[in-house]
Scaffold this motif. Structure first.
Motif: not given
Length: 51
Positions: A1-12
């Protein structure tokens, strides 16, 4: 996640049966999956301020 700061949410989707009806994808379906979820959830990256 730190390598992809454009990700703003995770849904499970925590469910005993998926769209196939036969796969348990709940976070506590196994001891290993629960431990992995807890490890991920404890990551400080999730300590965010809302508002």
């Amino acid at each position: 996640l730190t390598k992809r700061p454009q990700i703003k949410a995770i849904v499970h989707f925590d469910t005993k049966k998926d769209d196939q009806g036969d796969r348990d994808i709940s976070i506590d379906s196994t001891k290993t999956s629960l431990a992995s979820f807890k490890k991920l959830a404890a990551n400080p990256i999730f300590n965010v301020k809302l508002g």
